[in-house]
Write an enzyme that holds these catalytic residues in place. Structure first.
Site, mmCIF file in Angstrom:
data_model
loop_
_atom_site.group_PDB
_atom_site.id
_atom_site.type_symbol
_atom_site.label_atom_id
_atom_site.label_comp_id
_atom_site.label_asym_id
_atom_site.label_seq_id
_atom_site.Cartn_x
_atom_site.Cartn_y
_atom_site.Cartn_z
ATOM 1 N N GLU A 54 83.250 -47.098 19.725
ATOM 2 C CA GLU A 54 82.054 -47.912 19.462
ATOM 3 C C GLU A 54 81.811 -48.165 17.988
ATOM 4 O O GLU A 54 81.313 -49.217 17.617
ATOM 5 C CB GLU A 54 80.815 -47.375 20.178
ATOM 6 C CG GLU A 54 80.332 -46.042 19.730
ATOM 7 C CD GLU A 54 79.159 -45.533 20.575
ATOM 8 O OE1 GLU A 54 78.460 -46.320 21.212
ATOM 9 O OE2 GLU A 54 78.959 -44.316 20.576
ATOM 10 N N ASN A 85 60.603 -58.689 28.351
ATOM 11 C CA ASN A 85 61.722 -57.735 28.428
ATOM 12 C C ASN A 85 62.163 -57.660 29.873
ATOM 13 O O ASN A 85 61.321 -57.705 30.772
ATOM 14 C CB ASN A 85 61.280 -56.323 28.015
ATOM 15 C CG ASN A 85 61.193 -56.174 26.515
ATOM 16 O OD1 ASN A 85 61.447 -57.118 25.767
ATOM 17 N ND2 ASN A 85 60.826 -54.986 26.083
ATOM 18 N N GLY A 86 63.465 -57.474 30.081
ATOM 19 C CA GLY A 86 63.969 -57.355 31.450
ATOM 20 C C GLY A 86 64.749 -58.599 31.832
ATOM 21 O O GLY A 86 65.102 -59.412 30.969
ATOM 22 N N TRP A 132 67.639 -58.821 22.363
ATOM 23 C CA TRP A 132 69.060 -58.483 22.479
ATOM 24 C C TRP A 132 69.586 -59.371 23.595
ATOM 25 O O TRP A 132 69.146 -59.275 24.738
ATOM 26 C CB TRP A 132 69.208 -57.004 22.813
ATOM 27 C CG TRP A 132 70.608 -56.499 22.808
ATOM 28 C CD1 TRP A 132 71.335 -56.093 21.715
ATOM 29 C CD2 TRP A 132 71.469 -56.324 23.941
ATOM 30 N NE1 TRP A 132 72.581 -55.662 22.109
ATOM 31 C CE2 TRP A 132 72.699 -55.792 23.465
ATOM 32 C CE3 TRP A 132 71.331 -56.544 25.308
ATOM 33 C CZ2 TRP A 132 73.768 -55.499 24.288
ATOM 34 C CZ3 TRP A 132 72.414 -56.244 26.135
ATOM 35 C CH2 TRP A 132 73.614 -55.727 25.628
ATOM 36 N N LYS A 187 70.776 -49.808 20.850
ATOM 37 C CA LYS A 187 70.483 -48.383 20.924
ATOM 38 C C LYS A 187 69.917 -48.011 22.285
ATOM 39 O O LYS A 187 70.232 -46.975 22.829
ATOM 40 C CB LYS A 187 69.490 -48.024 19.806
ATOM 41 C CG LYS A 187 69.079 -46.565 19.769
ATOM 42 C CD LYS A 187 70.230 -45.700 19.307
ATOM 43 C CE LYS A 187 69.936 -44.228 19.356
ATOM 44 N NZ LYS A 187 71.172 -43.444 19.493
ATOM 45 N N GLU A 226 83.790 -38.038 25.128
ATOM 46 C CA GLU A 226 82.742 -38.388 24.170
ATOM 47 C C GLU A 226 83.372 -38.803 22.831
ATOM 48 O O GLU A 226 82.936 -39.770 22.199
ATOM 49 C CB GLU A 226 81.765 -37.209 24.005
ATOM 50 C CG GLU A 226 80.792 -37.298 22.855
ATOM 51 C CD GLU A 226 79.870 -38.518 22.880
ATOM 52 O OE1 GLU A 226 79.842 -39.252 23.875
ATOM 53 O OE2 GLU A 226 79.206 -38.748 21.850
ATOM 54 N N HIS A 264 101.527 -38.649 33.874
ATOM 55 C CA HIS A 264 101.490 -39.352 35.166
ATOM 56 C C HIS A 264 101.323 -40.867 34.993
ATOM 57 O O HIS A 264 100.912 -41.549 35.921
ATOM 58 C CB HIS A 264 100.368 -38.786 36.035
ATOM 59 C CG HIS A 264 100.597 -37.351 36.416
ATOM 60 N ND1 HIS A 264 101.581 -36.968 37.289
ATOM 61 C CD2 HIS A 264 100.004 -36.205 35.998
ATOM 62 C CE1 HIS A 264 101.572 -35.651 37.421
ATOM 63 N NE2 HIS A 264 100.630 -35.167 36.639
ATOM 64 N N ARG A 321 66.454 -49.840 17.802
ATOM 65 C CA ARG A 321 66.937 -49.927 19.176
ATOM 66 C C ARG A 321 68.006 -51.003 19.332
ATOM 67 O O ARG A 321 68.674 -51.060 20.361
ATOM 68 C CB ARG A 321 65.770 -50.235 20.115
ATOM 69 C CG ARG A 321 64.768 -49.103 20.149
ATOM 70 C CD ARG A 321 63.483 -49.518 20.787
ATOM 71 N NE ARG A 321 63.703 -50.142 22.073
ATOM 72 C CZ ARG A 321 62.948 -49.943 23.135
ATOM 73 N NH1 ARG A 321 61.929 -49.134 23.067
ATOM 74 N NH2 ARG A 321 63.187 -50.546 24.257
ATOM 75 N N LYS A 355 82.942 -42.405 20.899
ATOM 76 C CA LYS A 355 82.416 -42.520 19.530
ATOM 77 C C LYS A 355 83.364 -43.334 18.659
ATOM 78 O O LYS A 355 82.956 -44.211 17.903
ATOM 79 C CB LYS A 355 82.234 -41.103 18.970
ATOM 80 C CG LYS A 355 81.055 -40.890 18.114
ATOM 81 C CD LYS A 355 79.751 -40.580 18.780
ATOM 82 C CE LYS A 355 79.357 -41.447 19.931
ATOM 83 N NZ LYS A 355 78.220 -41.018 20.673
ATOM 84 N N CYS A 385 65.678 -55.265 23.746
ATOM 85 C CA CYS A 385 64.484 -56.065 23.517
ATOM 86 C C CYS A 385 63.260 -55.179 23.304
ATOM 87 O O CYS A 385 63.130 -54.133 23.935
ATOM 88 C CB CYS A 385 64.236 -56.970 24.698
ATOM 89 S SG CYS A 385 65.614 -58.055 25.042
HETATM 90 C C1 F6R Z 1 76.843 -43.882 22.675
HETATM 91 C C2 F6R Z 1 75.508 -44.254 23.072
HETATM 92 C C3 F6R Z 1 75.282 -44.752 24.463
HETATM 93 C C4 F6R Z 1 74.051 -44.044 25.053
HETATM 94 C C5 F6R Z 1 73.708 -44.593 26.446
HETATM 95 C C6 F6R Z 1 72.539 -43.839 27.066
HETATM 96 O O1 F6R Z 1 76.894 -43.417 21.377
HETATM 97 O O2 F6R Z 1 74.623 -44.143 22.306
HETATM 98 O O3 F6R Z 1 76.405 -44.578 25.275
HETATM 99 O O4 F6R Z 1 74.346 -42.681 25.128
HETATM 100 O O5 F6R Z 1 73.382 -45.939 26.339
HETATM 101 O O6 F6R Z 1 71.405 -43.907 26.261
HETATM 102 P P1 F6R Z 1 70.176 -42.936 26.475
HETATM 103 O O7 F6R Z 1 70.641 -41.561 26.129
HETATM 104 O O8 F6R Z 1 69.107 -43.428 25.549
HETATM 105 O O9 F6R Z 1 69.795 -43.031 27.913
#
Ligand code: F6R
Length: 605
Positions: free
Chosen positions: A486, A96-97, A72, A600, A479, A502, A27, A483, A2
């Site tokens: 997502e 927001n929140g 969002w 984001k 990681e 295991h 975002r 990737k 948001c």
């Molecule tokens: C994955 C991704 C999320 C962020 C996570 C933390 O590609 O983008 O897992 O890494 O939400 O976000 P920040 O770094 O903004 O605290």
């Protein structure tokens, strides 16, 4: 997630709000709305989808007061009714929140709401306090908020009763006020939405700002006026220029040789010496450190994991990496003596990370930030400074360039500490010179893009995969799996290579892909090849990534990476996995920059 933008001034509010909301688009959100006030009445358009869908031409252009929002979904689905701004009686607001006790409030005040949101309930409670108890908009907002549990950043207007007033209140969700020329105020949840001035006032938790007749006054919740401090904030404005790439993810993967140089600029001297001005730890604190905590979410957490091994080896003290959403409840850890907690975040606005930082600080732990977004809440809250990544705005929801910069920034911090703690200078210098090499090695990895796209398209038919890594490559596997999941929605599970036997090996058959990260170290390589034998013996398919494929032609596919040495091989392999994830998603026709259900910046806990 948001985003909030409001305007109180003399220019056309709708244009300022609209351009601010456009800045917040990256975002992630699912609906948007703009409301302006004119002649004591509200004029509103809100729509499901992008900010572009909001028809601001239908709103009066002369209004100097308005509020806007990108939503969002949290409480209630993605519908026009649930989009902000919300109006109840005389009160309209954006929020927001999360108001956790909204159902109790709804029952207590017998509210009949149109939407399923907690925010409309808040509007109802403020309206009740104004109409039944005769409070001003500011007093009613404070009284309503003091009955709310949860977090909020809220902007409210009540034009029928107070035509020229706007209030902005904060508890847990950021509110920043841009102070423009000619009694003009732009109020937003993020400094990047404020385009016309760099003079800003940041509200603290428990403060409410009232804008009326071209003035601004900030109060605490006991109605005591507060002094305001204006700061100059240089924010980077986001640009829509894809520079010839098809998506922001693709562009940001390719920006890494440059962004890594920016992260290191002036901080590693040519002979490999570390020169960091951001961390505010005394030599005494550095020398007496007994442990380091690294805290973040998602990719930021994995960046911490991937550096843990190197830091422990370099500094010879335990390095504990924790999910922010868990760390805040780890009371014993929060009271560790002679420790520092480093909070990692691209956005600097992740609610879980902010909450963990605030709890650690409250308990007296020195806190530092490794943050990309300049002026963000995290960067401003930490007690002992930190390191800005300088990676530039990251617009793709899937984080790529921020990850590599976080890894490099943490390693720089390790080198800086090692130097101050008088640890073997040869190791420290080696780390420094290896880091200076990363932009070149990443650039060389990017030259394999077309070959990786071919492999990606061939493996895109699998629905499930393991990503296997041993030792320092296990966090890289974590990681990589995130990737792939997502952006492509292929289910990817990361495992330490040795753990597969295991239990998870039960999933292996000819329809299961294992992506195996190949270590440079000879012993680790041999062990990894044994793991691959076990997969092949069960007809599983194997894609290897590393400087050597599996022995005996056991790889079905192989993505070669340059031989770089242990300090940076993880970063290079990660870059190959970023491209693979992008390629699989591309082959499957996914919406790479806006994967379903993701935002984001995750600003709710
Ligand atoms: C994955 C991704 C999320 C962020 C996570 C933390 O590609 O983008 O897992 O890494 O939400 O976000 P920040 O770094 O903004 O605290």
């Amino acid at each position: 997630m948001c985003g909030i933008v409001g305007y109180a001034g003399t220019k056309g509010a709708k244009d300022v709000i609209y351009s601010g909301l456009k800045q917040l688009e990256y975002r992630g959100y699912d609906s948007a709305g703009v409301l302006v006030v004119e002649d004591g009445k509200i004029h509103i358009d809100k729509e499901v989808g992008t900010v572009n869908k909001v028809d601001i031409t239908s709103l009066p252009g002369t209004s100097g007061l308005g509020i806007g929002h990108t939503r969002w979904a949290t409480h209630g689905g993605v519908t026009k009714d649930n989009a902000h701004p919300h109006t109840y009686g005389n009160v309209s607001l954006v929020h927001n929140g999360i108001i956790e006790n909204y159902e109790d409030l709804k029952n207590r005040y017998e509210l009949t709401t149109v939407s399923e949101t907690d925010s409309e309930v808040l509007a109802g409670v403020i309206d009740y306090k104004m109409t039944t108890d005769n409070y001003s908009l500011r007093e009613a907002t404070v009284r309503a908020l003091s009955e709310c549990q949860g977090t909020y950043g809220v902007l409210a207007v009540a034009p029928a009763k107070e035509p020229g007033t706007l209030v902005a209140a904060r508890s847990g969700s950021p509110i920043v006020i841009g102070v423009g020329a000619d009694k003009e105020y732009i109020i937003a949840s993020d400094p990047s939405a404020i385009l016309t001035t760099n003079k800003m006032v940041f509200l603290s938790d428990g403060e409410i700002a009232e804008f009326k007749n071209g003035t601004m006054q900030v109060y605490d919740f006991a109605s005591k006026p507060k002094d305001i401090t204006e700061e100059t904030v240089e924010t980077e404005k986001s640009s829509d220029d894809l520079k010839g790439f098809d998506t922001y993810m693709h562009k940001e993967i390719f920006e890494q040789p440059d962004t890594l140089k920016e992260t290191m600029r002036g901080r590693i001297l040519s002979e490999g010496k570390f020169n960091l001005g951001g961390p505010n730890l005394t030599n005494e604190q550095i020398k007496s450190l007994k442990s380091i905590f690294i805290i973040g979410c998602g990719t930021a957490f994995y960046a911490g994991q991937s550096v843990k091994y190197a830091l422990e080896e370099l500094l010879d003290i335990p390095v504990v990496v924790e999910y922010a959403s868990e760390f805040r409840y780890r009371h014993a850890a929060l009271e560790a003596d002679n420790s520092v907690a480093i909070f990692m975040s691209q956005s600097g606005e992740t609610a879980d990370t902010l909450a963990a930082e605030s709890e650690a600080r409250r308990r007296g732990m020195p806190t530092m930030g490794i943050v990309n977004s300049v002026g963000s809440t995290l960067a401003r809250s930490v007690s002992h400074g930190g390191i800005y990544l300088h990676a530039g705005i990251e617009k793709s929801v899937a984080s790529t360039k921020a990850y590599s910069s976080m890894v490099v920034a943490l390693l720089m911090f390790g080198g800086f500490l090692a130097e101050k703690r008088g640890l073997p200078l040869s190791d420290v210098r080696q780390l420094g010179t290896d880091l200076l090499d990363t932009p070149r090695e990443i650039a060389s990895m990017l030259e394999s893009f077309e070959d990786i796209m071919t492999v990606a398209s061939e493996v895109s038919g699998f629905s499930n995969c393991f990503v296997l890594g041993r030792d320092t490559l296990y966090p890289v596997a974590l990681e990589g799996a995130l990737k792939i999941t997502e952006v492509s929605y292929m289910h990817a599970q990361a495992l330490p290579t040795g753990e597969m036997k295991h239990g998870p090996i039960a999933l292996i058959d000819e329809n299961h892909l294992s992506i195996v990260l190949m270590p440079e170290d000879k012993l680790m390589y041999e062990k990894t090849c044994s793991g691959i034998q076990e997969i092949r013996a069960r007809n599983g398919k194997v894609l290897t990534v590393g400087s050597r494929p599996a022995k005996g032609g056991l790889s079905d596919w192989h993505i070669p990476t340059p031989m770089t040495g242990k300090n940076i091989s993880g970063l290079v392999i990660n870059c190959a996995l970023q491209q693979l994830a992008y390629g699989i998603a591309n082959s499957l026709g996914r919406n790479i920059d806006r994967p379903r259900n993701l935002a984001k910046s995750v600003t709710v806990e």
